[in-house]
Design a protein around this motif. Sequence first.
Motif, PDB file in Angstrom:
ATOM      1  N   VAL A 138       0.839  -1.208   0.000  1.00 54.08           N
ATOM      2  CA  VAL A 138       0.000   0.000   0.000  1.00 54.08           C
ATOM      3  C   VAL A 138       0.873   1.257   0.000  1.00 54.08           C
ATOM      4  O   VAL A 138       0.606   2.220  -0.737  1.00 54.08           O
ATOM      5  N   ASP A 139       1.918   1.259   0.811  1.00 53.35           N
ATOM      6  CA  ASP A 139       2.834   2.409   0.863  1.00 53.35           C
ATOM      7  C   ASP A 139       3.539   2.605  -0.479  1.00 53.35           C
ATOM      8  O   ASP A 139       3.765   3.747  -0.924  1.00 53.35           O
ATOM      9  N   ALA A 140       3.899   1.503  -1.126  1.00 51.91           N
ATOM     10  CA  ALA A 140       4.574   1.590  -2.427  1.00 51.91           C
ATOM     11  C   ALA A 140       3.644   2.176  -3.481  1.00 51.91           C
ATOM     12  O   ALA A 140       4.065   2.995  -4.318  1.00 51.91           O
ATOM     13  N   VAL A 141       2.390   1.770  -3.456  1.00 51.55           N
ATOM     14  CA  VAL A 141       1.415   2.316  -4.403  1.00 51.55           C
ATOM     15  C   VAL A 141       1.265   3.821  -4.202  1.00 51.55           C
ATOM     16  O   VAL A 141       1.220   4.595  -5.161  1.00 51.55           O
ATOM     17  N   ARG A 142       1.196   4.255  -2.956  1.00 53.25           N
ATOM     18  CA  ARG A 142       1.094   5.683  -2.666  1.00 53.25           C
ATOM     19  C   ARG A 142       2.329   6.436  -3.155  1.00 53.25           C
ATOM     20  O   ARG A 142       2.220   7.553  -3.657  1.00 53.25           O
ATOM     21  N   ARG A 143       3.489   5.824  -2.997  1.00 57.34           N
ATOM     22  CA  ARG A 143       4.726   6.456  -3.463  1.00 57.34           C
ATOM     23  C   ARG A 143       4.707   6.618  -4.977  1.00 57.34           C
ATOM     24  O   ARG A 143       5.129   7.654  -5.509  1.00 57.34           O
ATOM     25  N   ILE A 144       4.241   5.604  -5.666  1.00 56.83           N
ATOM     26  CA  ILE A 144       4.166   5.665  -7.133  1.00 56.83           C
ATOM     27  C   ILE A 144       3.179   6.745  -7.572  1.00 56.83           C
ATOM     28  O   ILE A 144       3.472   7.552  -8.465  1.00 56.83           O
ATOM     29  N   GLU A 145       2.014   6.760  -6.945  1.00 53.72           N
ATOM     30  CA  GLU A 145       0.998   7.752  -7.303  1.00 53.72           C
ATOM     31  C   GLU A 145       1.482   9.169  -7.024  1.00 53.72           C
ATOM     32  O   GLU A 145       1.281  10.082  -7.835  1.00 53.72           O
ATOM     33  N   SER A 146       2.134   9.354  -5.877  1.00 52.32           N
ATOM     34  CA  SER A 146       2.635  10.676  -5.519  1.00 52.32           C
ATOM     35  C   SER A 146       3.690  11.154  -6.514  1.00 52.32           C
ATOM     36  O   SER A 146       3.723  12.330  -6.902  1.00 52.32           O
ATOM     37  N   ALA A 147       4.561  10.246  -6.940  1.00 51.72           N
ATOM     38  CA  ALA A 147       5.607  10.604  -7.900  1.00 51.72           C
ATOM     39  C   ALA A 147       5.030  10.907  -9.271  1.00 51.72           C
ATOM     40  O   ALA A 147       5.591  11.710 -10.029  1.00 51.72           O
ATOM     41  N   ALA A 148       3.915  10.275  -9.604  1.00 53.17           N
ATOM     42  CA  ALA A 148       3.338  10.433 -10.945  1.00 53.17           C
ATOM     43  C   ALA A 148       2.442  11.660 -11.073  1.00 53.17           C
ATOM     44  O   ALA A 148       2.119  12.062 -12.190  1.00 53.17           O
ATOM     45  N   THR A 149       2.040  12.260  -9.953  1.00 57.31           N
ATOM     46  CA  THR A 149       1.108  13.390 -10.030  1.00 57.31           C
ATOM     47  C   THR A 149       1.682  14.567 -10.815  1.00 57.31           C
ATOM     48  O   THR A 149       0.944  15.286 -11.482  1.00 57.31           O
ATOM     49  N   GLY A 150       3.005  14.768 -10.735  1.00 55.24           N
ATOM     50  CA  GLY A 150       3.619  15.875 -11.475  1.00 55.24           C
ATOM     51  C   GLY A 150       3.581  15.674 -12.977  1.00 55.24           C
ATOM     52  O   GLY A 150       3.636  16.648 -13.737  1.00 55.24           O
ATOM     53  N   HIS A 151       3.469  14.428 -13.429  1.00 50.20           N
ATOM     54  CA  HIS A 151       3.433  14.112 -14.859  1.00 50.20           C
ATOM     55  C   HIS A 151       2.016  13.841 -15.350  1.00 50.20           C
ATOM     56  O   HIS A 151       1.765  13.900 -16.556  1.00 50.20           O
ATOM     57  N   LEU A 152       1.119  13.542 -14.420  1.00 48.07           N
ATOM     58  CA  LEU A 152      -0.274  13.220 -14.775  1.00 48.07           C
ATOM     59  C   LEU A 152      -1.205  14.169 -14.019  1.00 48.07           C
ATOM     60  O   LEU A 152      -1.646  13.847 -12.909  1.00 48.07           O
ATOM     61  N   PRO A 153      -1.511  15.324 -14.582  1.00 40.55           N
ATOM     62  CA  PRO A 153      -2.364  16.295 -13.887  1.00 40.55           C
ATOM     63  C   PRO A 153      -3.735  15.719 -13.549  1.00 40.55           C
ATOM     64  O   PRO A 153      -4.380  16.161 -12.596  1.00 40.55           O
ATOM     65  N   GLU A 154      -4.197  14.731 -14.338  1.00 37.91           N
ATOM     66  CA  GLU A 154      -5.520  14.173 -14.097  1.00 37.91           C
ATOM     67  C   GLU A 154      -5.568  13.252 -12.888  1.00 37.91           C
ATOM     68  O   GLU A 154      -6.635  12.864 -12.421  1.00 37.91           O
TER      69      GLU A 154
END
Length: 211
Positions: free
Chosen positions: A191-207
């Motif tokens: 779960v923590d890893a998924v959150r890390r991935i999502e957090s890192a991707a927010t700058g590239h995926l505005p949606e």
Amino acid sequence: MINGKENAVLPNDVTITLRPRTLLAGLFLSPLAGGIIWWVLSLPWNSANAPAWVQAVGSVGAVLVAMLVASRHSAQQIRLVREQEAEMLKKVVAIAKHTGNLTMASLDVLENKYGEFAGLDIVSKALDNSDYLLRQVSFDRIPQSEAALGWVELRHAANDVRRAVELAEHAPESFEEQDYHEAAEACQRAVDAVRRIESAATGHLPELVLP
């Protein structure tokens, strides 16, 4: 007269006509363009060296055009790379969220340690499919470093959950309380890893909007 001979190719007087609207547009839109226009107009066009000045201006124009084309090509390449990175991150986030949900579902099944692990075969097959998807994307292909690190963490955590599920499926009598706690710890890491991935991707995926 040049070298005692009349120049029959180019006239001694060279006239350049610039439309006022074009001149003003260049001056307002680009200081560089304004400087070039001022330089061109200040050249001694009435001198005997006018043909040389024409060649010089043409050379400068060719260099500027080459620079413009190179800059435009570079911008297109950067835009293409960013689009490809965004598409890769979309796939990574989707697979990561799917895997995170599977680990949570697996833990719910393992929690019924006194029962018959109802649904264990389903989550086991689902984890196998998820493991296949995780192995299809190497971490060094993920464009964002934080997302790549989260991807590695997710693979390890999901693999630990998968081993616990396999133990409960094939040797349920050997599945103990410690095995469950280890699976729960691995599930939290996923779960923590998924959150890390999502957090890192927010700058590239505005949606992608995180809660």
